[in-house]
Design a protein around this motif. Structure first.
Motif, PDB file in Angstrom:
ATOM      1  N   TYR A  59       3.462   9.998  -3.664  1.00 55.18           N
ATOM      2  CA  TYR A  59       2.038   9.465  -3.392  1.00 55.18           C
ATOM      3  C   TYR A  59       1.803   8.502  -4.654  1.00 55.18           C
ATOM      4  O   TYR A  59       1.319   7.435  -4.270  1.00 55.18           O
ATOM      5  CB  TYR A  59       1.229  10.572  -3.270  1.00 55.18           C
ATOM      6  CG  TYR A  59      -0.376  10.140  -3.114  1.00 55.18           C
ATOM      7  CD1 TYR A  59      -0.512   9.449  -1.774  1.00 55.18           C
ATOM      8  CD2 TYR A  59      -1.187  10.830  -4.050  1.00 55.18           C
ATOM      9  CE1 TYR A  59      -1.905   9.184  -1.784  1.00 55.18           C
ATOM     10  CE2 TYR A  59      -2.564  10.258  -3.943  1.00 55.18           C
ATOM     11  CZ  TYR A  59      -2.785   9.488  -2.894  1.00 55.18           C
ATOM     12  OH  TYR A  59      -4.290   9.110  -2.474  1.00 55.18           O
ATOM     13  N   ALA A  60       2.036   8.958  -5.972  1.00 54.61           N
ATOM     14  CA  ALA A  60       1.759   8.243  -7.102  1.00 54.61           C
ATOM     15  C   ALA A  60       2.477   6.813  -6.730  1.00 54.61           C
ATOM     16  O   ALA A  60       1.914   5.725  -7.170  1.00 54.61           O
ATOM     17  CB  ALA A  60       2.168   8.981  -8.003  1.00 54.61           C
ATOM     18  N   LEU A  61       3.522   7.023  -6.620  1.00 58.18           N
ATOM     19  CA  LEU A  61       4.450   5.688  -6.483  1.00 58.18           C
ATOM     20  C   LEU A  61       3.913   4.864  -5.691  1.00 58.18           C
ATOM     21  O   LEU A  61       4.093   3.474  -5.772  1.00 58.18           O
ATOM     22  CB  LEU A  61       5.999   6.164  -6.265  1.00 58.18           C
ATOM     23  CG  LEU A  61       6.743   6.816  -7.347  1.00 58.18           C
ATOM     24  CD1 LEU A  61       8.156   7.180  -6.944  1.00 58.18           C
ATOM     25  CD2 LEU A  61       6.881   6.011  -8.505  1.00 58.18           C
ATOM     26  N   SER A  62       3.632   5.248  -4.335  1.00 59.39           N
ATOM     27  CA  SER A  62       3.178   4.515  -3.201  1.00 59.39           C
ATOM     28  C   SER A  62       1.879   4.012  -3.735  1.00 59.39           C
ATOM     29  O   SER A  62       1.638   2.726  -3.357  1.00 59.39           O
ATOM     30  CB  SER A  62       2.862   5.366  -2.186  1.00 59.39           C
ATOM     31  OG  SER A  62       2.087   5.022  -1.313  1.00 59.39           O
ATOM     32  N   LEU A  63       1.040   4.539  -4.329  1.00 56.98           N
ATOM     33  CA  LEU A  63      -0.315   4.008  -4.847  1.00 56.98           C
ATOM     34  C   LEU A  63      -0.080   2.927  -5.628  1.00 56.98           C
ATOM     35  O   LEU A  63      -0.776   1.625  -5.633  1.00 56.98           O
ATOM     36  CB  LEU A  63      -1.075   5.141  -5.528  1.00 56.98           C
ATOM     37  CG  LEU A  63      -1.966   6.091  -4.883  1.00 56.98           C
ATOM     38  CD1 LEU A  63      -2.681   6.839  -5.723  1.00 56.98           C
ATOM     39  CD2 LEU A  63      -2.911   5.333  -3.875  1.00 56.98           C
ATOM     40  N   ASN A  64       0.931   3.170  -6.601  1.00 62.01           N
ATOM     41  CA  ASN A  64       1.402   1.948  -7.549  1.00 62.01           C
ATOM     42  C   ASN A  64       1.810   0.732  -6.933  1.00 62.01           C
ATOM     43  O   ASN A  64       1.288  -0.243  -7.086  1.00 62.01           O
ATOM     44  CB  ASN A  64       2.348   2.408  -8.633  1.00 62.01           C
ATOM     45  CG  ASN A  64       2.233   1.804  -9.807  1.00 62.01           C
ATOM     46  OD1 ASN A  64       1.214   1.245 -10.286  1.00 62.01           O
ATOM     47  ND2 ASN A  64       3.406   2.064 -10.528  1.00 62.01           N
ATOM     48  N   SER A  65       2.638   0.902  -5.878  1.00 60.58           N
ATOM     49  CA  SER A  65       3.271  -0.168  -5.173  1.00 60.58           C
ATOM     50  C   SER A  65       2.180  -1.085  -4.387  1.00 60.58           C
ATOM     51  O   SER A  65       1.949  -2.240  -4.190  1.00 60.58           O
ATOM     52  CB  SER A  65       4.395  -0.059  -4.514  1.00 60.58           C
ATOM     53  OG  SER A  65       4.197   0.389  -3.221  1.00 60.58           O
ATOM     54  N   ALA A  66       0.983  -0.026  -3.833  1.00 61.05           N
ATOM     55  CA  ALA A  66       0.082  -0.681  -3.064  1.00 61.05           C
ATOM     56  C   ALA A  66      -0.462  -1.584  -4.050  1.00 61.05           C
ATOM     57  O   ALA A  66      -1.216  -2.585  -3.808  1.00 61.05           O
ATOM     58  CB  ALA A  66      -0.744   0.522  -2.332  1.00 61.05           C
ATOM     59  N   PHE A  67      -1.213  -1.169  -5.117  1.00 61.65           N
ATOM     60  CA  PHE A  67      -1.872  -1.742  -6.102  1.00 61.65           C
ATOM     61  C   PHE A  67      -1.302  -3.154  -6.478  1.00 61.65           C
ATOM     62  O   PHE A  67      -1.798  -4.039  -6.464  1.00 61.65           O
ATOM     63  CB  PHE A  67      -2.098  -0.807  -7.223  1.00 61.65           C
ATOM     64  CG  PHE A  67      -2.832  -1.511  -8.341  1.00 61.65           C
ATOM     65  CD1 PHE A  67      -4.308  -1.595  -8.118  1.00 61.65           C
ATOM     66  CD2 PHE A  67      -2.333  -1.828  -9.629  1.00 61.65           C
ATOM     67  CE1 PHE A  67      -5.235  -2.201  -9.087  1.00 61.65           C
ATOM     68  CE2 PHE A  67      -3.354  -2.390 -10.601  1.00 61.65           C
ATOM     69  CZ  PHE A  67      -4.737  -2.529 -10.285  1.00 61.65           C
ATOM     70  N   LYS A  68       0.101  -3.113  -6.794  1.00 61.86           N
ATOM     71  CA  LYS A  68       0.673  -4.169  -6.995  1.00 61.86           C
ATOM     72  C   LYS A  68       0.675  -5.363  -5.640  1.00 61.86           C
ATOM     73  O   LYS A  68       0.701  -6.520  -6.130  1.00 61.86           O
ATOM     74  CB  LYS A  68       2.339  -4.026  -7.474  1.00 61.86           C
ATOM     75  CG  LYS A  68       2.456  -3.587  -8.868  1.00 61.86           C
ATOM     76  CD  LYS A  68       3.921  -3.621  -9.034  1.00 61.86           C
ATOM     77  CE  LYS A  68       4.230  -2.692 -10.114  1.00 61.86           C
ATOM     78  NZ  LYS A  68       5.660  -1.920  -9.887  1.00 61.86           N
ATOM     79  N   LYS A  69       0.585  -4.738  -4.498  1.00 60.36           N
ATOM     80  CA  LYS A  69       0.520  -5.621  -3.377  1.00 60.36           C
ATOM     81  C   LYS A  69      -0.716  -6.034  -3.263  1.00 60.36           C
ATOM     82  O   LYS A  69      -1.078  -7.067  -2.275  1.00 60.36           O
ATOM     83  CB  LYS A  69       1.123  -5.142  -2.312  1.00 60.36           C
ATOM     84  CG  LYS A  69       2.638  -5.072  -2.428  1.00 60.36           C
ATOM     85  CD  LYS A  69       3.161  -4.495  -1.056  1.00 60.36           C
ATOM     86  CE  LYS A  69       4.595  -4.318  -1.228  1.00 60.36           C
ATOM     87  NZ  LYS A  69       5.298  -3.457  -0.112  1.00 60.36           N
ATOM     88  N   GLY A  70      -1.960  -5.725  -3.788  1.00 57.84           N
ATOM     89  CA  GLY A  70      -3.190  -5.965  -3.801  1.00 57.84           C
ATOM     90  C   GLY A  70      -4.244  -5.309  -2.499  1.00 57.84           C
ATOM     91  O   GLY A  70      -5.046  -5.722  -2.095  1.00 57.84           O
ATOM     92  N   PHE A  71      -3.801  -3.872  -2.674  1.00 60.22           N
ATOM     93  CA  PHE A  71      -4.650  -3.016  -1.952  1.00 60.22           C
ATOM     94  C   PHE A  71      -4.652  -1.842  -2.656  1.00 60.22           C
ATOM     95  O   PHE A  71      -3.889  -1.191  -3.080  1.00 60.22           O
ATOM     96  CB  PHE A  71      -4.443  -2.913  -0.559  1.00 60.22           C
ATOM     97  CG  PHE A  71      -3.158  -2.436  -0.176  1.00 60.22           C
ATOM     98  CD1 PHE A  71      -2.266  -3.416   0.172  1.00 60.22           C
ATOM     99  CD2 PHE A  71      -2.781  -1.157   0.153  1.00 60.22           C
ATOM    100  CE1 PHE A  71      -0.872  -2.905   0.419  1.00 60.22           C
ATOM    101  CE2 PHE A  71      -1.713  -0.656   0.728  1.00 60.22           C
ATOM    102  CZ  PHE A  71      -0.769  -1.740   0.778  1.00 60.22           C
TER     103      PHE A  71
END
Lengths: 61, 796
Positions: free
Chosen positions: B467-479
């Motif tokens: 979940y943390a990794l996913s949040l992180n990559s989501a953040f990089k993509k702009g959401f």
């Protein structure tokens, strides 16, 4: 084979030394910012190179 | 040449040094050269940093003198080191920026030293005893960065820092203990016996003590508090495993048995702490960039009337108290709820209403914090300040909801509870079964092994990690993903509802049709001069439209707002009026959405007409097509008029029965409820209901707070492509989470069966437990590589 107990003692001692070093470093704040230093270390070679250096030298005194 | 923007004929500025895209870049370049800082460009090249943001325009550069004032120094300077101040620096993007900023003390006499933290873009600046605090933001502004003084709650920050450091130390203690116990256990498993085995096990017991007591302490604390609140959390099975495992092992060691699990338990504690630290650091990073907390009250100071001195002074904004008289400049944001003392004012209330059309307010009427003053400076009386303003209350609530939502507890607690109950039931049942077959002591032994081996790792660290990794990559993509449950819901989504204004269209005024040839140059110049006086969105659109022409501006006199209708001014002997009309031309041959018609009159006679409106976002067509191809049912849900909505639907080829117009917020949410399996994408206040009643509500950038509050995901850029990324990303994360869960269940069934049939010994546990954890972590990281794919936009 009793030498094993000596080596055991030494290895535990070393482990504790490293643990202490880590705790010391943490307390000093070395792990507070993990992002900036990785950039900063690449930039040491670039120096300011003008008369403005004067300011820095003044301060260093 | 400075920012890397591509040059084209319209924007090139020539100079001796080369070609630049704008004057801002040129002046920064010259400044860097003069100071001997031109290595900046070398660093940029060396690190392959391409395009960076253009520098903040010089005209907007603020006056920072107020920072030297006593009242501001008190507020912003560090309490312990009164020469230190913290700043938030806008525009830091790369190592070259870091270098540039950190070189400042080398040539500034006012600044002693400086460190920049790139993870949260804050600079800690130590000034020389002259205490010229304004020097740092001034220098930064020259380089094109904007620095805002930061008020840091020292105590809260220190506490947080202490907490973070402490958890690192807990992790390191657990690591030392687990690592050394593993070495000792390996010897025992390999066949060490007799006096060696005995002493090795004793040493393991001693080494496990700090891990079980000190490192695992946070789990005990959390279990005690959750028991008090009668809530099941993931920590309960964790503590159960640690305590039972340690006590049983210690007991077995005393008895002289070699059924000890110290290695498994300490490794478990270590992995657990590590995954928590990762999750927390990602969450902190995201919370640090929260879009909600900044922006609304953009300024930190305000002109307050001083009765004694009989003039206005700048004061820190939080010194405001109700009853005070304040002055707001044109274009400024009103920071308080207040009453207007000036005769009239025109404001933009879009933060609260989502409407960009200005409203007029007259004396003694109320104004709400967050609105922007469009007319000339206004004086108002403060009624409510800070968190007690209307917008303050909304923000406060949004913030609490936002923070509580951005936790993982929903997902893992749910499964952990089921898991714990299951393990408990099976343990009790099998105790009786095994006891009746063999004897109670054998039953007890096997049940203990079963509890130990039934590892809740999937819930306690593999899922949070994924979940943390996913949040992180989501953040990089702009959401930002605010609610983890969207990952469960996304695969079931069939219908996508889109709001029109602000989501599919740009939501800003643009000139659609204006026959400039109708106007003489003098008249155009007059219109431009008049519109420059106004900060109305329509006026800004007109100004940018006309600024291409080289016009000599005449002097404007008697400028007047015709409240809520338009403006009037005298130029030379002529009176010009620009008014908005509500009647629309019936036939719309333009490919756009017409919102308003503006008449320009000179001495009462119509000389020109402008059609203004909104246009589709460039990427809307592509994204809508792509979504259709992926098999989603697309809908448009709008409060706008039939013609406009149908027009957009036709353009996007959305079927007519899926298009809804002139819907109230209540109707919008009813439509969504009756359809089900839906995502709503919207921004306005009128979408808030729809966002909350859809399965997944996605708010896009610029949304009003109400919408943000109820949405499950928030898109940080103004790019519809991100919607596609969000869907792809959600599917990927869902796969990872499901894989982890399935794997973990399979592992537990298999290992549990072995334990109950008596096949598990400490060696098997020592291998299986960490192995399952490592596999789950690998699965999470592997799922991550899936998510790190390029964004849809990059792929085109």
């Amino acid at each position: 084979m009793n030498i094993i107990f000596l080596t055991l003692g030494v290895s535990i001692f070393i482990a504790i030394v490293f643990l202490a070093a880590f705790i010391w470093a943490t307390g000093k704040g070395q792990y507070d910012d993990l992002e900036t230093p990785s950039h900063r270390m690449l930039l040491d070679d670039y120096e300011t190179k003008t008369e403005n250096k004067q300011v820095k030298e003044d301060k260093d005194k | 040449m400075h920012c890397g923007e591509e040059l084209n004929s319209s924007n090139t500025v020539e100079s001796e040094a080369g070609l630049f895209c704008c004057n801002g870049c040129l002046s920064v370049y010259e400044l860097l050269n003069n100071l001997g800082l031109d290595d900046y460009y070398k660093i940029k090249d060396a690190q392959n940093i391409g395009k960076t943001a253009p520098p903040v325009s010089m005209e907007e550069a603020e006056n920072y003198d107020y920072l030297n004032q006593e009242s501001f120094v008190e507020l912003y300077a560090d309490q312990e080191n009164p020469l230190t101040m913290n700043f938030y620096v806008e525009g830091i993007e790369c190592a070259a920026c870091l270098w540039l900023i950190e070189k400042i003390p080398d040539y500034s006499r006012e600044i002693e030293s400086l460190t920049l933290n790139m993870s949260d873009n804050t600079a800690t600046v130590r000034f020389t005893p002259e205490k010229k605090f304004s020097s740092f933001p001034e220098i930064a502004a020259k380089f094109g960065y904007r620095a805002h003084p930061l008020r840091i709650d020292e105590e809260a920050r220190k506490l947080k820092q202490k907490e973070n450091r402490k958890s690192l130390i807990r992790l390191s203690v657990a690591g030392v203990s687990a690592g050394n116990i593993m070495l000792l256990s390996a010897a025992v498993y390999a066949g060490a016996a007799g006096v060696f085995a005995e002493n090795f096990m004793l040493l393991s017991l001693l080494l496990a003590l700090p891990a079980v007591t000190y490192s695992a302490y946070p789990f005990y604390r959390s279990v005690i508090s959750s028991l008090r609140m009668k809530r099941a959390t993931v920590d309960i099975p964790i503590v159960f495993v640690i305590l039972i495992g340690f006590l049983m092992s210690a007991y077995n060691f005393m008895r002289g048995s070699n059924q000890v699990y110290f290695d498994s338990i300490t490794a478990f504690i270590f992995l657990l702490l590590a995954s928590r630290i990762v999750l927390r650091s990602v969450q902190a990073k995201i919370a640090g960039r929260e879009p909600v907390t900044n922006g609304l009250v953009s300024s930190n100071r305000i002109l307050i009337w001083d009765d004694e001195a009989r003039q206005y002074f700048y004061q820190p904004i939080d010194k405001l108290a109700s009853g005070q008289k304040i002055k707001i400049a044109k274009g400024g944001r009103i920071p308080v709820d207040g009453e207007l003392l000036s005769p009239e004012a025109e404001i933009n209330l879009s933060v609260l209403t989502g409407e960009n059309i200005p409203q007029s307010v007259s004396r003694n009427e109320s104004l709400f914090a967050g609105s922007i003053l469009l007319s000339d400076e206004a004086v108002l009386k403060v009624v409510q300040t800070g968190k007690s303003t209307r917008i303050g209350k909304i923000l406060d609530e949004v913030e609490t909801n936002f923070r509580s939502k951005i936790s993982f507890s929903a997902y893992s607690d749910k499964y952990a509870t089921i898991f714990t109950v299951m393990v408990g039931i099976i343990a009790v049942a099998s105790f009786f079964v095994v006891s009746s077959i063999y004897n109670p002591s054998e039953g007890f032994k096997r049940v203990i092994a079963f509890i130990l081996i039934s590892c809740p790792c999937a819930f306690v660290f593999a899922l949070p990690l994924a979940y943390a990794l996913s949040l992180n990559s989501a953040f990089k993509k702009g959401f930002l993903v605010k609610d983890a449950r969207i990952y469960e819901k996304l695969p079931e989504i069939r219908n996508i509802f889109l709001d029109k204004t602000g989501t599919l269209t740009n939501g800003v005024f643009r000139i659609l049709k204006w026959d400039l040839d109708e106007l003489s140059d003098d008249d155009s110049a007059a219109v431009l001069a008049i519109e420059k006086e106004s900060s109305h969105p329509v006026a800004r659109a007109l100004v940018s439209h006309l600024s291409g022409k080289k016009l000599l501006l005449p002097k404007v006199s008697e400028f007047r707002h015709l409240y809520s209708r338009g403006i009037e001014a005298r130029i030379g002997g002529d009176i010009y009026t620009l008014t908005t009309e509500n009647d629309m031309p019936a036939d719309n041959e333009l490919n756009e959405i017409i919102l308003t018609r503006i008449l320009i009159c000179k001495n009462g006679e119509k000389i020109s007409e402008i059609l203004m409106g909104d246009s589709l976002k460039e990427d809307a067509k592509f994204v809508v097509n792509e979504l259709r191809q992926r098999g989603y049912n697309l809908f448009i849900l709008s409060g706008d008029k039939e013609n406009n909505v149908k027009h957009v639907a036709e353009n996007l080829r959305i079927r007519e029965e899926n298009v809804f117009w002139e819907r109230t917020p209540e109707e919008k949410s009813a439509i969504i409820k009756s359809t089900g399996q839906s995502i709503m994408i919207g921004d306005g206040l009128n979408d808030a209901g729809a966002l909350s009643s859809s399965d997944i509500g996605v708010a896009i950038q610029g949304s009003v707070e109400e919408s943000l509050k109820v949405s499950d995901a928030y898109i940080l850029n103004n790019d519809l492509f991100t919607v596609l990324d969000l869907i792809g990303h959600g599917a990927g994360t869902h796969r990872t989470l499901r894989r982890n869960t399935v794997f973990s269940i399979a592992y537990n069934i298999a290992a549990g069966a072995f334990a109950l049939t008596g096949f598990i010994n400490p060696l098997a546990a020592a291998v299986l437990m960490p192995l399952s954890s490592v596999l789950l972590i690998a699965s999470s990281v592997y799922g991550q590589s899936d998510l790190n794919m390029k964004t849809v936009r990059e792929n085109i």
